[in-house]
Design an enzyme around this catalytic site. Structure first.
Site, short mmCIF file in Angstrom:
data_model
loop_
_atom_site.label_atom_id
_atom_site.label_comp_id
_atom_site.label_asym_id
_atom_site.label_seq_id
_atom_site.Cartn_x
_atom_site.Cartn_y
_atom_site.Cartn_z
N ASP A 53 -3.47 -1.48 0.10
CA ASP A 53 -3.59 -1.33 -1.36
C ASP A 53 -4.86 -0.57 -1.73
OD1 ASP A 53 -2.72 -1.52 -4.00
OD2 ASP A 53 -3.90 -3.32 -4.36
N ARG A 62 -11.37 3.19 -3.30
CA ARG A 62 -11.11 1.79 -2.96
C ARG A 62 -11.35 1.54 -1.47
NH1 ARG A 62 -7.16 -0.52 -6.89
NH2 ARG A 62 -6.05 -1.80 -5.38
CA CA Z 1 -2.32 -0.93 -6.18
#
Ligand code: CA
Length: 586
Positions: A319, A343
């Site tokens: 993710d 991220r």
């Molecule tokens: Ca996501």
């Protein structure tokens, strides 16, 4: 029009009650016009840098509250908006798709608009909104049921409304729209539901769709009501039909690089999270990369065609959405560059001309999924730290559990970093945390979560999770680090006065010295700050605003970290501070 003439014209208009349109010129020059904030990012390059130095390291101790404004409502949730200031009015958005117009001098409400949300909306990560856009005589924002609404900026009356996509399939919208050349440009949210990420441009005056650009290969684009071109090459990097529900939500909106006339949007995780279902069986030949998920994408604003892409996490499986903001800046040698903190834990510098890789370095301490970047910026995977394939498990139901760092909420999540033209450094809000993660079988079902993964987030250190870092974009070096107990989840702002403003979930709004990271001033706002600060000047005084109201994804998805910070109180108050003239020289 110079600033003095503009100020006189604005005050004349204010006194007659007429509305002066927000022009393309004002949007283009927002980063240098200090009496307004009319764009998300304090300029479409998203530097969040103010050339104001009235407020500075010496006198910031004299910054005092001017007024506070409560958003009201029974359900106070995460408040992530960036205020806009124009012609005596401040515009903010609030949780549950609300928009407020406030008198910027007194803090009194002028009007409020509440979107009527249907039952069954599917926001993944709190009912937040990150701000509005101003253009002409309109204020425009997106809503949780995946609509875009244009209001009369003076009265709040609806001028037009349009559907971005079908909320029943998991689409929603939370980012601030971007306005370029009379087009309002939006992405979409819903990457955890197998939606298809896309960027759309609409006519500011009518709301009519001008172009639509899906960001997953194989999907067809639209221009002026007709099919335009396919995104990428069908099945070049996706196996079988997985691209049809391939994710890549463009949920954080985009920036506009005026130097190259390019929109830059990021695309989130490919769907589902279980990467083995999207794996073409090869490792390094690109056939399983799942373009353009987990990528930054340069787009021609006139027709929605893709100019370039840079993929941060090929065959993504943690993710690690590639949505984080791309900041356009000139480096110390005058090269036109782009910077983004992903991220996945790496900070990247790209060439503004074509998105080419210039440099990349870790901005968090413990990246476990990759051992570094190669000469093209492609990650070097640590294969044994990839969550295991459930098909290889004895029961076929749960793949091998691995510990991955950063956690899926990222080395950095949505909260925007700032660039300082004064120091040439970036100020990056980051978090030091990891997760146990595993894969499970999953099939697509409309409107249902499409993950094929389970996870538990954990802190990596006892004494801090949040970490604000000053990063030199020439070397990736951390000039200083400021640690915080709770994870940081709000935006950062820099000023020519040498200040770095940001807030903490513990409620403190803080100004640091940009050279040293020393804390120079703070104010307790009463709830956690996950919003984005701004500054502007009015009648010769400098003002600073930030919203306070704890929430967002951490309390919902933070696992052991969510438990650790469960004592934090919710809220919903906009704070405005002022440096009184008589205290400016002290
Ligand atoms: Ca996501």
């Amino acid at each position: 029009m110079n600033r003095f003439v503009a100020a006189v014209a604005a005050s004349l208009i204010a006194s007659t009650g007429a509305w002066a349109d927000v022009t393309e010129d004002m949007l283009a020059n927002d980063a240098t016009m200090t009496d307004q904030v009319v764009t998300n990012g304090m300029g479409r390059h998203l530097q969040r840098y103010s050339p104001l130095d009235t407020l500075n390291k010496e006198n910031v101790k004299n910054l005092v509250p001017a007024w506070a404004f409560s958003l009201g409502g029974e359900k106070q949730r995460g408040q992530e908006t960036q205020p806009l200031v124009y012609d005596g009015i401040m515009y903010i958005t609030g949780s549950y798709s609300r928009l407020y117009a406030i008198d910027v001098m007194t803090g009194e409400e002028l009007w409020q608009y509440d979107a009527r949300l249907p039952e069954g909306i599917l926001p993944c990560c709190d009912v937040i909104n990150r701000g509005a856009a101003l253009a002409g005589d309109k204020v425009i924002f997106g809503t949780l049921d995946a609509r875009i609404v244009a209001l009369d900026a003076k009265t709040g009356d609806v001028v037009w409304r349009d559907k971005i996509d079908d909320y029943k399939a998991g689409y929603s919208y939370t980012a601030a729209p971007l306005v370029v050349n009379n087009l309002v440009i939006t992405g979409n949210s819903g990457g955890e539901f197998g939606i298809v990420g896309a960027v759309q441009a609409r006519d500011v005056d009518t709301g009519d769709l001008v172009w639509h650009r899906p960001v997953i290969e194989g999907h067809m684009g639209m221009l002026n009501g007709e099919e335009s071109t396919m995104t990428g090459t069908l099945n070049a990097t996706w196996p079988g039909d997985m691209w049809v529900t391939g994710g890549g939500a463009t949920w954080l909106g985009g920036s506009y690089d005026s130097r190259t006339d390019t929109l830059i949007f990021g695309a989130g995780n490919p769907a589902p999270w279980n990467s083995w279902l999207r794996d073409a069986g090869q490792k390094d030949d690109g056939t399983g990369d799942n373009l353009y998920a987990a990528s930054r994408i340069g787009i021609d604003p006139s027709n929605g065609e893709i100019k370039w892409h840079f993929q941060t996490t090929p065959r993504e499986g943690w993710d690690y959405d590639g949505v984080n903001e791309v900041v356009a800046f000139d480096d110390r040698d005058g090269n036109q560059r782009l910077a983004t903190a992903d991220r996945n834990g790496y900070f990247y510098v790209l060439d503004a001309a074509d998105g080419g890789f210039v440099g990349g370095w870790p901005f968090v301490k413990d990246i476990s999924w990759s051992s570094g970047l190669d000469d093209n910026g492609r990650p070097i995977w640590v294969e044994e730290n990839r969550p295991g394939d459930p098909a290889a498990a004895a029961d076929g139901k749960k793949g091998e559990v691995v510990f991955s760092s950063p956690s899926f909420l990222g080395g950095k999540n949505w909260m925007p970093m700032a660039f300082s033209q004064r120091t040439g450094n970036f100020y990056v809000p980051s978090n030091e945390w990891g997760m146990d993660i595993w894969n499970e079988p999953i099939t697509y079902k409309k409107g249902a979560a499409y993950l094929g993964s389970g996870f538990t987030i954990k802190p990596n250190y006892e004494d801090h999770i949040g970490s604000l870092k000053a990063i030199d974009p020439a070397t990736g070096e951390w000039v200083w680090e400021w640690k915080n107990d709770a994870p940081l989840w709000g935006g950062v702002m820099t000023t020519a006065g040498g200040l770095v403003f940001f807030g903490t979930p513990e409620g403190k709004f803080i100004a640091l010295d940009d050279d040293t990271g020393e804390e120079l001033w703070s104010f307790q706002t009463g709830s956690g700050i996950v919003g984005q600060p701004i500054t502007w000047e009015q009648d010769g005084e400098q003002y600073v605003s930030v919203i306070s109201g704890w929430g967002g994804a951490v309390p919902l998805w933070g696992g052991e970290v969510a438990k650790k910070v469960s004592y934090l109180n919710q809220g919903g108050t906009l704070w405005t501070f002022r440096l009184p003239k008589e205290l400016a020289s002290r």
